[in-house]
Write a protein that holds these residues in place. Structure first.
Motif, mmCIF file in Angstrom:
data_model
loop_
_atom_site.group_PDB
_atom_site.id
_atom_site.type_symbol
_atom_site.label_atom_id
_atom_site.label_comp_id
_atom_site.label_asym_id
_atom_site.label_seq_id
_atom_site.Cartn_x
_atom_site.Cartn_y
_atom_site.Cartn_z
ATOM 1 N N ALA A 36 92.810 121.695 95.910
ATOM 2 C CA ALA A 36 92.002 120.703 95.199
ATOM 3 C C ALA A 36 92.704 119.358 95.152
ATOM 4 O O ALA A 36 92.082 118.297 95.323
ATOM 5 C CB ALA A 36 91.692 121.196 93.789
ATOM 6 N N THR A 37 94.024 119.372 94.942
ATOM 7 C CA THR A 37 94.784 118.117 94.882
ATOM 8 C C THR A 37 94.753 117.407 96.227
ATOM 9 O O THR A 37 94.576 116.176 96.302
ATOM 10 C CB THR A 37 96.238 118.396 94.458
ATOM 11 N N GLN A 38 94.915 118.167 97.321
ATOM 12 C CA GLN A 38 94.862 117.551 98.647
ATOM 13 C C GLN A 38 93.471 116.985 98.941
ATOM 14 O O GLN A 38 93.350 115.959 99.618
ATOM 15 C CB GLN A 38 95.249 118.571 99.717
ATOM 16 N N PHE A 39 92.445 117.650 98.434
ATOM 17 C CA PHE A 39 91.084 117.144 98.612
ATOM 18 C C PHE A 39 90.935 115.780 97.931
ATOM 19 O O PHE A 39 90.374 114.842 98.505
ATOM 20 C CB PHE A 39 90.072 118.131 98.043
ATOM 21 N N VAL A 40 91.440 115.659 96.714
ATOM 22 C CA VAL A 40 91.392 114.380 96.005
ATOM 23 C C VAL A 40 92.159 113.316 96.781
ATOM 24 O O VAL A 40 91.701 112.174 96.945
ATOM 25 C CB VAL A 40 91.949 114.522 94.577
ATOM 26 N N ASP A 41 93.341 113.689 97.288
ATOM 27 C CA ASP A 41 94.145 112.737 98.066
ATOM 28 C C ASP A 41 93.358 112.213 99.264
ATOM 29 O O ASP A 41 93.366 111.009 99.553
ATOM 30 C CB ASP A 41 95.430 113.415 98.575
ATOM 31 N N PHE A 42 92.695 113.130 99.973
ATOM 32 C CA PHE A 42 91.987 112.736 101.200
ATOM 33 C C PHE A 42 90.754 111.892 100.902
ATOM 34 O O PHE A 42 90.505 110.870 101.543
ATOM 35 C CB PHE A 42 91.578 113.985 101.988
ATOM 36 N N VAL A 43 89.961 112.313 99.908
ATOM 37 C CA VAL A 43 88.713 111.617 99.615
ATOM 38 C C VAL A 43 88.964 110.210 99.085
ATOM 39 O O VAL A 43 88.257 109.257 99.426
ATOM 40 C CB VAL A 43 87.867 112.430 98.618
ATOM 41 N N THR A 44 89.984 110.056 98.242
ATOM 42 C CA THR A 44 90.253 108.748 97.643
ATOM 43 C C THR A 44 91.258 107.923 98.431
ATOM 44 O O THR A 44 91.433 106.738 98.154
ATOM 45 C CB THR A 44 90.781 108.921 96.215
ATOM 46 N N ALA A 45 91.923 108.559 99.424
ATOM 47 C CA ALA A 45 92.949 107.894 100.230
ATOM 48 C C ALA A 45 94.123 107.425 99.377
ATOM 49 O O ALA A 45 94.876 106.537 99.766
ATOM 50 C CB ALA A 45 92.366 106.719 101.007
ATOM 51 N N THR A 46 94.274 108.020 98.198
ATOM 52 C CA THR A 46 95.421 107.731 97.324
ATOM 53 C C THR A 46 95.856 109.045 96.688
ATOM 54 O O THR A 46 95.029 109.947 96.464
ATOM 55 C CB THR A 46 95.056 106.732 96.202
ATOM 56 N N PRO A 47 97.156 109.188 96.379
ATOM 57 C CA PRO A 47 97.621 110.425 95.750
ATOM 58 C C PRO A 47 96.938 110.659 94.407
ATOM 59 O O PRO A 47 96.653 109.709 93.665
ATOM 60 C CB PRO A 47 99.128 110.188 95.569
ATOM 61 N N ALA A 48 96.646 111.913 94.115
ATOM 62 C CA ALA A 48 96.048 112.244 92.821
ATOM 63 C C ALA A 48 96.984 111.830 91.691
ATOM 64 O O ALA A 48 98.203 111.996 91.774
ATOM 65 C CB ALA A 48 95.772 113.742 92.754
ATOM 66 N N THR A 49 96.394 111.281 90.644
ATOM 67 C CA THR A 49 97.190 110.860 89.499
ATOM 68 C C THR A 49 97.603 112.088 88.686
ATOM 69 O O THR A 49 97.055 113.195 88.866
ATOM 70 C CB THR A 49 96.383 109.913 88.602
ATOM 71 N N GLU A 50 98.576 111.886 87.783
ATOM 72 C CA GLU A 50 98.999 112.988 86.919
ATOM 73 C C GLU A 50 97.826 113.513 86.102
ATOM 74 O O GLU A 50 97.688 114.731 85.893
ATOM 75 C CB GLU A 50 100.125 112.522 85.997
#
Length: 271
Positions: A236-250
């Motif tokens: 799920a975290t990698q999905f957020v990274d890819f979709v937003t093109a930024t690392p997931a926040t804390e």
């Protein structure tokens, strides 16, 4: 003086099924294309006209004629990759009322006095048509002169409008003029705004499309590969990274973990 006239209707002709009906004999079937079957249909129309002196001829045809500008709304007419018809197929008649394309437009028939027009749809059926001026074509035929066409504009019960910008702009007084429009809204904030859908739909009653397309997002490479060894929270975290093109926040990582823990607890309780 009112001229004698004759109208001929040509519905959409599927090449595969219409070829047999339009064949003069078993050895001379039309080509397996829209051009082939329409050419055969027009040959029959011209043969009928040859027996009628002094008649003005109108053809009504459903086809994608070369030179017409499509929109996103039309059904694909391609069969085996052959979907369009040269306008010269309709040479020899006075007026061709074309149907299929939704944008009102005239189509040139080179070297001919034939006038061909798409009246277009009376309403817009996709946002690609938002700039169309919908109308009906009034055609006047005289004994000797070329057809005269007059466009009668259609009423617009509700405009189609696209609004693009950050959520603050979308919700500002600058967009008040579009409160009654059918809307396509693209929100361009760098990150997904909190309660975006609820806030936009509270302001605009007639939103048909609402998407988040951040301007600064540049996705590099393919989507991450998911393996069985990966923890669901990492997926799920990698999905957020890819979709937003930024690392997931804390905060986002915490929400993902909380959601996963809640699902696990519910599964444990059900055992």
């Amino acid at each position: 003086m009112t001229p004698r006239s004759r109208s001929y209707g040509i519905p959409y002709l599927d090449p595969e099924t219409a070829r047999a009906a339009l064949a003069d004999d078993p050895e001379s079937w039309p080509a397996r294309s829209h051009e082939g079957v329409l050419t055969a249909a027009m040959q029959r129309i011209r043969a009928d006209l040859d027996q009628r002196d002094g008649v003005r001829a109108v053809v009504m045809a459903h086809a994608f004629v070369v030179g017409g500008l499509p929109s996103d709304s039309e059904r694909d007419l391609s069969v085996g990759g052959v979907d369009s018809v040269p306008s010269g197929v309709f040479d020899g008649v006075d007026y061709v009322a074309l149907g299929h394309l939704h944008g009102p437009q005239q189509v040139s028939v080179p070297g001919s006095t034939t006038v061909a027009r798409y009246c277009g749809s009376p309403l817009a059926y996709s946002f690609s048509e938002k700039s169309h001026r919908k109308s009906t074509v009034l055609v006047e035929l005289t004994v000797d002169e070329p057809p005269v066409t007059t466009l009668i504009e259609a009423p617009v019960p509700r405009r189609l409008t696209e609004i693009r910008g950050e959520l603050a702009h979308v919700l500002s007084a600058e967009t008040d003029q579009h409160l009654d429009d059918w809307l396509k809204i693209i929100v361009t904030d760098p990150s997904y705004p909190a309660e975006m859908h609820a806030r936009v739909r509270e302001r605009f009653e007639h939103v048909l499309q609402l998407t988040h397309e951040p301007l600064d997002v540049v996705r590099v490479g393919a989507a991450p590969v998911v393996t069985e060894a990966m923890a669901p929270t990492d997926v799920a975290t990698q999905f957020v990274d890819f979709v937003t093109a930024t690392p997931a926040t804390e905060a986002e990582v915490d929400v993902i973990q909380q959601a996963y823990d809640a699902v696990q607890a519910k599964a444990q309780a059900a055992r």
